[in-house]
Design a protein around this motif. Sequence first.
Motif, short mmCIF file in Angstrom:
data_model
loop_
_atom_site.label_atom_id
_atom_site.label_comp_id
_atom_site.label_asym_id
_atom_site.label_seq_id
_atom_site.Cartn_x
_atom_site.Cartn_y
_atom_site.Cartn_z
N MET A 131 15.19 1.21 4.59
CA MET A 131 15.39 2.28 3.61
C MET A 131 14.09 2.57 2.86
SD MET A 131 19.15 1.39 2.14
CE MET A 131 19.25 2.88 1.15
N ILE A 132 13.33 1.52 2.58
CA ILE A 132 12.04 1.70 1.89
C ILE A 132 11.10 2.51 2.78
CG2 ILE A 132 9.98 0.54 1.04
CD1 ILE A 132 11.88 -1.80 0.22
N VAL A 133 10.99 2.11 4.04
CA VAL A 133 10.12 2.82 4.98
C VAL A 133 10.53 4.28 5.08
CG1 VAL A 133 9.39 2.98 7.40
CG2 VAL A 133 9.50 0.75 6.27
N ALA A 134 11.82 4.54 5.18
CA ALA A 134 12.31 5.91 5.29
C ALA A 134 12.01 6.70 4.01
CB ALA A 134 13.80 5.92 5.58
N ARG A 135 12.20 6.09 2.86
CA ARG A 135 12.00 6.77 1.57
C ARG A 135 10.51 7.09 1.34
NH1 ARG A 135 10.09 8.17 -2.76
NH2 ARG A 135 11.06 8.09 -4.80
N ARG A 136 9.64 6.17 1.72
CA ARG A 136 8.23 6.43 1.44
C ARG A 136 7.60 7.39 2.45
NH1 ARG A 136 4.25 3.49 4.04
NH2 ARG A 136 4.96 1.68 5.21
N GLY A 137 8.20 7.55 3.62
CA GLY A 137 7.72 8.53 4.60
C GLY A 137 6.25 8.34 4.90
N GLU B 191 4.19 3.17 -7.31
CA GLU B 191 5.32 3.93 -7.87
C GLU B 191 6.45 3.00 -8.30
OE1 GLU B 191 6.91 6.92 -5.28
OE2 GLU B 191 5.10 8.15 -5.38
N ILE B 192 6.72 2.00 -7.48
CA ILE B 192 7.81 1.05 -7.76
C ILE B 192 7.44 0.11 -8.89
CG2 ILE B 192 9.23 -0.81 -6.79
CD1 ILE B 192 8.77 0.55 -4.01
N GLY B 193 6.16 -0.26 -8.95
CA GLY B 193 5.70 -1.21 -9.96
C GLY B 193 5.62 -2.63 -9.44
N ILE B 194 5.36 -2.75 -8.14
CA ILE B 194 5.21 -4.07 -7.50
C ILE B 194 3.92 -4.08 -6.70
CG2 ILE B 194 7.71 -4.48 -7.42
CD1 ILE B 194 7.65 -3.73 -4.46
N SER B 195 3.55 -5.25 -6.20
CA SER B 195 2.34 -5.33 -5.39
C SER B 195 2.59 -4.80 -3.99
CB SER B 195 1.83 -6.77 -5.32
OG SER B 195 2.64 -7.53 -4.44
N SER B 196 1.52 -4.34 -3.36
CA SER B 196 1.65 -3.84 -1.98
C SER B 196 2.02 -4.97 -1.02
CB SER B 196 0.38 -3.13 -1.54
OG SER B 196 -0.73 -4.00 -1.64
N ALA B 197 1.54 -6.18 -1.30
CA ALA B 197 1.88 -7.33 -0.45
C ALA B 197 3.39 -7.61 -0.52
CB ALA B 197 1.09 -8.57 -0.87
N THR B 198 3.94 -7.53 -1.72
CA THR B 198 5.38 -7.74 -1.88
C THR B 198 6.16 -6.67 -1.14
OG1 THR B 198 5.12 -8.87 -4.00
CG2 THR B 198 7.26 -7.86 -3.58
N LEU B 199 5.75 -5.42 -1.31
CA LEU B 199 6.45 -4.33 -0.63
C LEU B 199 6.38 -4.50 0.89
CD1 LEU B 199 8.04 -1.75 -0.82
CD2 LEU B 199 5.88 -0.49 -0.90
N SER B 200 5.24 -4.89 1.40
CA SER B 200 5.09 -5.11 2.84
C SER B 200 6.03 -6.21 3.33
CB SER B 200 3.64 -5.46 3.15
OG SER B 200 3.48 -5.67 4.53
N ARG B 201 6.12 -7.30 2.58
CA ARG B 201 7.03 -8.39 2.97
C ARG B 201 8.48 -7.91 3.01
NH1 ARG B 201 3.55 -11.39 -0.31
NH2 ARG B 201 4.97 -11.24 -2.09
N ILE B 202 8.87 -7.13 2.02
CA ILE B 202 10.25 -6.65 1.97
C ILE B 202 10.52 -5.68 3.12
CG2 ILE B 202 11.94 -5.38 0.58
CD1 ILE B 202 10.34 -6.56 -1.88
N GLU B 203 9.55 -4.84 3.44
CA GLU B 203 9.70 -3.94 4.58
C GLU B 203 9.87 -4.72 5.88
OE1 GLU B 203 6.49 -1.13 4.71
OE2 GLU B 203 7.33 0.07 3.09
N ASN B 204 9.38 -5.95 5.89
CA ASN B 204 9.50 -6.81 7.07
C ASN B 204 10.65 -7.81 6.94
OD1 ASN B 204 7.29 -6.00 8.91
ND2 ASN B 204 6.08 -6.35 7.07
#
Length: 112
Positions: free
Chosen positions: A12-18, A28-41
Amino acid sequence: MMGLNIEKLGEMIVARRGTLGVRAAAKEIGISSATLSRIENSHVPDLVTFAAICKWLGEDPSKFLGMQPAESSDSVASVHLRKKKTTSIDTAIALGGMIVAVQKALRDRENL
C-alpha cells in the motif's frame, strides 16, 4: 467489511507513493527512509511509525488489526497491561496513554 492485512502495508505504501521517492515519502510521513524501505519490504513497524503511516495512507489502523472502529463517540477506551517484571510502570503508563490518545484521535477524525 473485510480487514486489511498488515502484510499488505508495504504494498500500500509503494502504491500510495507512486513515483515519489522513498526519501521524499519518508519525509512526508515523518520517518527515516531506511525505516520506510524496511516496511516496504514486509517488516512490521513499531506502533508510532505504524500510526504515522496509517495517517499518511488515510487508513484506519484498526482495519489492519482486524478490529472494528468504535460505533459511537461515547465509547469508553480501556487499557489493560499484564504486570510483568520486564515492563516498568513508566512504560506501562506511557503505552496506555498512547493507546487512549490514538483511540481519541481516530474518533475526533471521524467527527470532522
